[in-house]
Design an enzyme around this catalytic site. Structure first.
Site, PDB file in Angstrom:
ATOM      1  N   ASP A 415       0.413  -1.248  -0.300  1.00 57.44           N
ATOM      2  CA  ASP A 415       0.137   0.013   0.155  1.00 57.44           C
ATOM      3  C   ASP A 415       0.811   1.016   0.355  1.00 57.44           C
ATOM      4  O   ASP A 415       1.424   1.377   0.356  1.00 57.44           O
ATOM      5  CB  ASP A 415      -0.711  -0.062   1.306  1.00 57.44           C
ATOM      6  CG  ASP A 415      -1.962   1.026   1.475  1.00 57.44           C
ATOM      7  OD1 ASP A 415      -2.711   1.350   0.759  1.00 57.44           O
ATOM      8  OD2 ASP A 415      -1.612   1.607   1.883  1.00 57.44           O
ATOM      9  N   GLU A 468       1.372  -0.785  -5.473  1.00 59.35           N
ATOM     10  CA  GLU A 468       0.441   0.758  -5.424  1.00 59.35           C
ATOM     11  C   GLU A 468       0.912   1.827  -5.363  1.00 59.35           C
ATOM     12  O   GLU A 468       1.504   1.968  -4.474  1.00 59.35           O
ATOM     13  CB  GLU A 468      -0.408   1.158  -3.969  1.00 59.35           C
ATOM     14  CG  GLU A 468      -1.881   1.591  -4.486  1.00 59.35           C
ATOM     15  CD  GLU A 468      -2.481   2.136  -3.527  1.00 59.35           C
ATOM     16  OE1 GLU A 468      -3.065   2.837  -3.717  1.00 59.35           O
ATOM     17  OE2 GLU A 468      -1.934   2.262  -2.546  1.00 59.35           O
TER      18      GLU A 468
END
Length: 735
Positions: A415, A468
């Protein structure tokens, strides 16, 4: 000096020990204040000139006796919970302590008679920041040590004056169990006999400033159910049944394999289900829809459910909201046995400031940088990790390995990578300092990501890491030995943003945004991409996927189906968030999850929502059976535009090729009109083409402008009737 006879003389009168030499006042004060680095030097049994001194720290006890060979000798109270005595012995014997309280007596092993339960190799690797199985050295480990069962407690707190173990077994008072510091490693250790699985505990830390506070174990492998915050002693007893899956999961590199992902928020997918109950429903559902993998939004323990798991406090503990760590393994095992891989969201970019967790862990910045400008994450009100500190990098790298090795996780979606890579991320001038070369890149974060990726790929064959990363950072999926970050795949945020922007426009305006659907092919092979329609795109006012579409309800669903058909045919892997597979109209909420009632036949959902779900099933089925759609995702030779400039028509057509040159033709007509006799050039030598999939089919809720018979190519050209707001896939008819 000759050893004395260790046989105790028969007592004459009360069975009491002789008085022991007094402790040095400074040592005594530090011990009682929880600020002594070596309590084992003061407590336990120690030879002296006249025998052996026994000393115990048992607050609230009425009395303490030493038991040797069945004989007990009472220790004298020194006050403040200290008891001591001298016995005329030539060597330290085997002994226990008999501790008397107001409600009875307990015979226990003395924690301070045990050697350290952590070896020099472990300590050396911790100091170097190279302990790749850190969870086996730090935390709470049930074990047998010197033939006694108990739990070894270890914690890294290099700035602390002292650390003590507190738990339900001490009524959350840490006085009785101070830990010892193991050299320059910053590690504190204590073996507690008789403490086993299920015990709740924390560490009571005395900072260098004299402050005292309780902290949860950073390495805890289980926790209490939030909002409770204690760590829990645990050991795994799970027996895996996924040997076949593990043996073959690395047979084909992920960028050359079918990879279609269903993103799930476990607590709300079916509200109220435990890990084991999910194991009875989720694998079958995902397998039936044909997805190759699930991606689980963060499962590591987090205090606030509304964070969806992205504010982690227990990096080594699956959330206890849904069950135990072994229960979580049961779910993963069930998915593997159903042929479904498991990707897990992993959050190394930041951590929350809760005072019982990692923040200022030993009274000073430890996991976070000391520079407050760098420590504070400006977007989320959290702390960032200090990637320049080897022990912190070790904590995170080992954590990535932990999930892959201990839980058989098949991939980590990392993330917020962009927030780690840039020193000026969300910061204004004066709020950040450049690196040693004067640049804005965080070189420590780069080194960490490279180390994490290289270590995971080396230790866990078949695992994929996914970034990401929302910027144009060069080399995200380039190998580390070539200077890249070393990820296997990267989310294509540009494709997501552009394509959703295009599809949300009314068809009459789409011709002005045509390049938003074609621009992705300019850079499609710069990285190994995943096309993500994730949870972030269907919350916070962004609307569910079908609700982004213009027009009436029929047109919205048609756009939705056509978009998915375009997405599945586009180079790159696919990811779709739960609820979007059946065109849920409402935004997702963790409070209630997907609107499953929309699939109830009593609602009349056959054509509306069940039809869309049937399309997703068929998209995956054809996708997995057609190597042209995935085998050359990272090879420019696997793609060719047929029609890329038909802006006035809102038509896109392209060919995908497998490694043997076998083609699939994908055509999207994103206007609400039927286009008759539409001419498309196809490869020579393929005279007949057949629809493999048509999103306008009646079974999906479309208008059924379909062709069930093969269409013949004349002079390398197909003449097709394109259904409105639809995507059609065609493949050559085999000879």
């Amino acid at each position: 000096m000759a050893l004395r006879d260790t046989t105790l003389p028969e007592p004459s009168g009360p069975a009491r020990c002789a008085p022991a030499p007094a402790l040095d006042p400074a040592d005594r004060g530090r011990l009682l204040a929880g600020a002594h680095h070596d309590p084992h030097a003061l407590l336990g049994a120690h030879p002296v000139a006249d025998g052996v001194v026994f000393r115990a720290l048992r607050p609230f006890a009425r009395g303490v006796s030493v038991v040797i060979g069945g004989e007990r000798r009472q220790l004298a109270s020194e006050g403040d919970g200290l008891f001591s005595g001298l016995l005329p012995l030539g060597a330290i014997p085997d002994y226990t302590l008999l501790v008397s309280y107001a409600d009875g007596e307990q015979e226990v092993h003395d924690p301070y008679r045990f050697l350290p339960a952590l070896g020099e190799t472990d300590l050396h690797l911790i100091r170097e920041g190279r302990h790749e199985q850190l969870w086996k050295a730090l935390g709470a480990e049930p074990m047998t040590h010197q033939d006694v069962t108990g739990t070894r407690f270890t914690v890294w707190a290099p700035n602390a004056q002292g650390v003590r173990v507190a738990g339900e077994f001490t009524f959350w008072d840490g006085q009785a169990f101070p830990m010892r510091s193991l050299g320059s490693s910053g590690v504190w250790e204590l073996f507690l006999p008789g403490i086993g699985e299920g015990a709740r505990y924390k560490f009571e830390i005395t900072s260098r400033y004299g402050d005292r506070f309780l902290k949860a174990d950073p390495m805890a492998r289980a926790t209490e159910v939030p909002p409770a915050t204690a760590s829990v002693v645990t050991a795994s007893h799970f027996e895996w049944g996924d040997q076949d899956w593990m043996a073959r999961r690395g047979d084909l590199p992920v960028h050359r394999a079918p990879f279609s992902v269903y993103e799930v928020h476990l607590p709300s997918w079916r509200k109220g289900l435990t890990y084991r109950e999910l194991a009875e429903q989720l694998p079958g559902y995902v397998k039936d829809l044909g997805f190759t993998h699930v991606e689980l939004m963060p499962v590591a323990e987090h205090p606030f459910g509304g964070s969806w798991g992205y504010q982690v406090t227990g990096f080594y503990a699956p959330t206890s909201r849904l069950g135990t760590p072994d229960d979580f393994k049961y779910l993963i095992d069930a998915l593997h046995r159903a042929g479904v891989g498991v990707i897990m969201d992993w959050v190394p970019a930041h951590f929350p400031k809760d005072d019982w967790a990692l923040a200022r862990f030993d009274g000073d910045p430890l996991y976070e940088p000391g520079d407050s400008r760098r420590a504070e994450h400006p977007d989320w009100g959290t702390y960032e990790f200090d990637f320049g500190r080897v022990e912190v990098r070790n904590f995170l790298v080992a954590n990535a390995v932990y999930w892959c090795e201990e839980f058989h996780i098949d991939g980590l979606r990392v993330d917020a990578v962009a927030s780690m890579l840039y020193l000026d991320y969300s910061r204004d001038s004066g709020q950040w300092s450049p690196n040693v070369f004067g640049g804005r890149e965080d070189l420590d974060a780069v080194a960490f990501l490279q180390e994490m990726n290289a270590t995971v790929y080396r230790r866990a064959p078949g695992v994929v890491t996914i970034a990401e990363e929302s910027t144009a950072w060069d080399g995200v999926t380039r190998p580390t030995d070539s200077g890249g970050l070393g990820f296997g795949l990267k989310w294509n945020m540009g494709w997501m943003h552009d394509s959703l922007g295009y599809i949300s426009h009314e068809p009459v305006h789409r011709k002005y945004h045509h390049n938003e659907m074609t621009f992705s092919m300019v850079y499609a092979y710069s990285e190994n991409y995943v096309l993500p329609i994730s949870h972030d795109e269907v919350v916070h006012g962004k609307q569910a996927l079908v609700s982004k579409m213009p027009g009436d309800w029929w047109q919205q669903r048609a756009n939705h189906r056509a978009y998915l058909g375009f997405m599945w045919a586009h180079p790159g892997k696919q990811l779709l968030f739960m609820g979007q597979e059946f065109a849920q109209g409402a935004e997702w909420s963790e409070a209630h999850g997907p609107d499953w009632w929309l699939l109830d036949p009593a609602y009349g959902a056959e054509a509306d929502h069940r039809g869309v779900r049937d399309l997703v099933r068929d998209l995956n089925t054809v996708y997995r059976a057609t190597p042209a759609l995935w085998e050359r995702d990272t090879d420019p030779g696997g793609f060719r535009w047929v029609v890329g400039d038909a802006a006035e028509d809102n038509v896109f057509a392209f060919l995908r090729f497998d490694s043997a040159g076998g083609p699939l033709l994908a055509v999207s007509n994103l206007s609400p009109v039927v286009r008759e006799d539409y001419r498309l050039t196809v490869p020579e030598g393929r005279p007949l083409w057949l629809e493999a999939l048509n999103t306008d089919a009646a079974c999906y809720g479309g208008g059924d402008v379909v062709r069930r018979d093969p269409v013949k190519a004349e002079d390398g050209e197909l003449r097709l009737t394109l259904p409105p707001l639809a995507t059609v896939w065609l493949v050559p008819v085999p000879d």
